[in-house]
Design a protein around this motif. Sequence first.
Motif, mmCIF file in Angstrom:
data_model
loop_
_atom_site.group_PDB
_atom_site.id
_atom_site.type_symbol
_atom_site.label_atom_id
_atom_site.label_comp_id
_atom_site.label_asym_id
_atom_site.label_seq_id
_atom_site.Cartn_x
_atom_site.Cartn_y
_atom_site.Cartn_z
ATOM 1 N N THR A 20 0.835 -1.199 0.000
ATOM 2 C CA THR A 20 0.000 0.000 0.000
ATOM 3 C C THR A 20 0.871 1.250 0.000
ATOM 4 O O THR A 20 1.757 1.396 0.843
ATOM 5 C CB THR A 20 -0.910 0.013 1.245
ATOM 6 N N ILE A 21 0.576 2.156 -0.945
ATOM 7 C CA ILE A 21 1.324 3.402 -1.063
ATOM 8 C C ILE A 21 0.348 4.568 -0.941
ATOM 9 O O ILE A 21 -0.576 4.697 -1.752
ATOM 10 C CB ILE A 21 2.058 3.495 -2.413
ATOM 11 N N ALA A 22 0.538 5.401 0.074
ATOM 12 C CA ALA A 22 -0.222 6.645 0.196
ATOM 13 C C ALA A 22 0.541 7.705 -0.586
ATOM 14 O O ALA A 22 1.733 7.892 -0.370
ATOM 15 C CB ALA A 22 -0.360 7.058 1.653
ATOM 16 N N VAL A 23 -0.145 8.368 -1.511
ATOM 17 C CA VAL A 23 0.521 9.352 -2.363
ATOM 18 C C VAL A 23 0.026 10.748 -2.000
ATOM 19 O O VAL A 23 -1.111 11.117 -2.302
ATOM 20 C CB VAL A 23 0.282 9.051 -3.854
ATOM 21 N N MET A 41 2.257 2.477 -10.786
ATOM 22 C CA MET A 41 2.438 1.656 -9.587
ATOM 23 C C MET A 41 1.183 0.849 -9.287
ATOM 24 O O MET A 41 1.261 -0.312 -8.876
ATOM 25 C CB MET A 41 2.840 2.539 -8.394
ATOM 26 N N GLN A 42 0.025 1.442 -9.517
ATOM 27 C CA GLN A 42 -1.239 0.717 -9.354
ATOM 28 C C GLN A 42 -1.287 -0.449 -10.346
ATOM 29 O O GLN A 42 -1.651 -1.570 -9.972
ATOM 30 C CB GLN A 42 -2.407 1.673 -9.569
ATOM 31 N N ILE A 48 -2.977 2.056 -4.224
ATOM 32 C CA ILE A 48 -2.673 3.478 -4.138
ATOM 33 C C ILE A 48 -3.769 4.166 -3.330
ATOM 34 O O ILE A 48 -4.960 3.998 -3.615
ATOM 35 C CB ILE A 48 -2.575 4.115 -5.549
ATOM 36 N N ILE A 49 -3.358 4.940 -2.338
ATOM 37 C CA ILE A 49 -4.302 5.724 -1.542
ATOM 38 C C ILE A 49 -3.963 7.200 -1.764
ATOM 39 O O ILE A 49 -2.912 7.670 -1.327
ATOM 40 C CB ILE A 49 -4.233 5.369 -0.048
ATOM 41 N N VAL A 131 10.520 4.808 -11.548
ATOM 42 C CA VAL A 131 11.810 4.492 -12.164
ATOM 43 C C VAL A 131 12.518 3.405 -11.371
ATOM 44 O O VAL A 131 13.033 2.429 -11.923
ATOM 45 C CB VAL A 131 12.698 5.751 -12.285
ATOM 46 N N GLU A 132 12.538 3.548 -10.044
ATOM 47 C CA GLU A 132 13.187 2.538 -9.207
ATOM 48 C C GLU A 132 12.508 1.182 -9.371
ATOM 49 O O GLU A 132 13.181 0.155 -9.474
ATOM 50 C CB GLU A 132 13.183 2.968 -7.737
ATOM 51 N N HIS A 133 11.204 1.183 -9.415
ATOM 52 C CA HIS A 133 10.463 -0.059 -9.603
ATOM 53 C C HIS A 133 10.829 -0.699 -10.941
ATOM 54 O O HIS A 133 11.062 -1.912 -11.023
ATOM 55 C CB HIS A 133 8.957 0.198 -9.515
#
Length: 137
Positions: A20-23, A41-42, A48-49, A131-133
């Motif tokens: 889970t990533i809060a943006v 990313m989703q 994604i939150i 990019v890192e992903h």
Amino acid sequence: MLLKNPDRTEIKEVLDTAKTIAVVGLSPNPMRTSYMVSKAMQDAGYRIIPVNPMADEVLGEKSYATLADIPEPVDIVNVFRRSEFLPAIAEDFLKIEAPVFWTQLNVVDEEVFNRLQGAGYTVIMDRCIKVEHAILK
């Protein structure tokens, strides 16, 4: 200013374990970088939150006004706000106790970096999560 981000091995571990990533600053505008990165990313399988007090929903997910309003645990807080907002965002971050604080390209605050890292959090600044992903997957 020279920040020592985690090495790629640790960043890969962060991305492999996170769900889970809060943006913070996620725009509902598909032409904005925050939207494009979060959509990627989703699409890669992350939840994604959105954290944007001006939006009700982004990417099919309910948007929250602040990090503290999110009613579930978060693995990464990804920040798409300007550097001058980082101290306040870091304060909000500390209230939810997510393990990772990540800022996008050109979003840097050395004092925030040192404070959060010194408190035991993983801090990644001035790096694009998409990019890192892509590099590490």
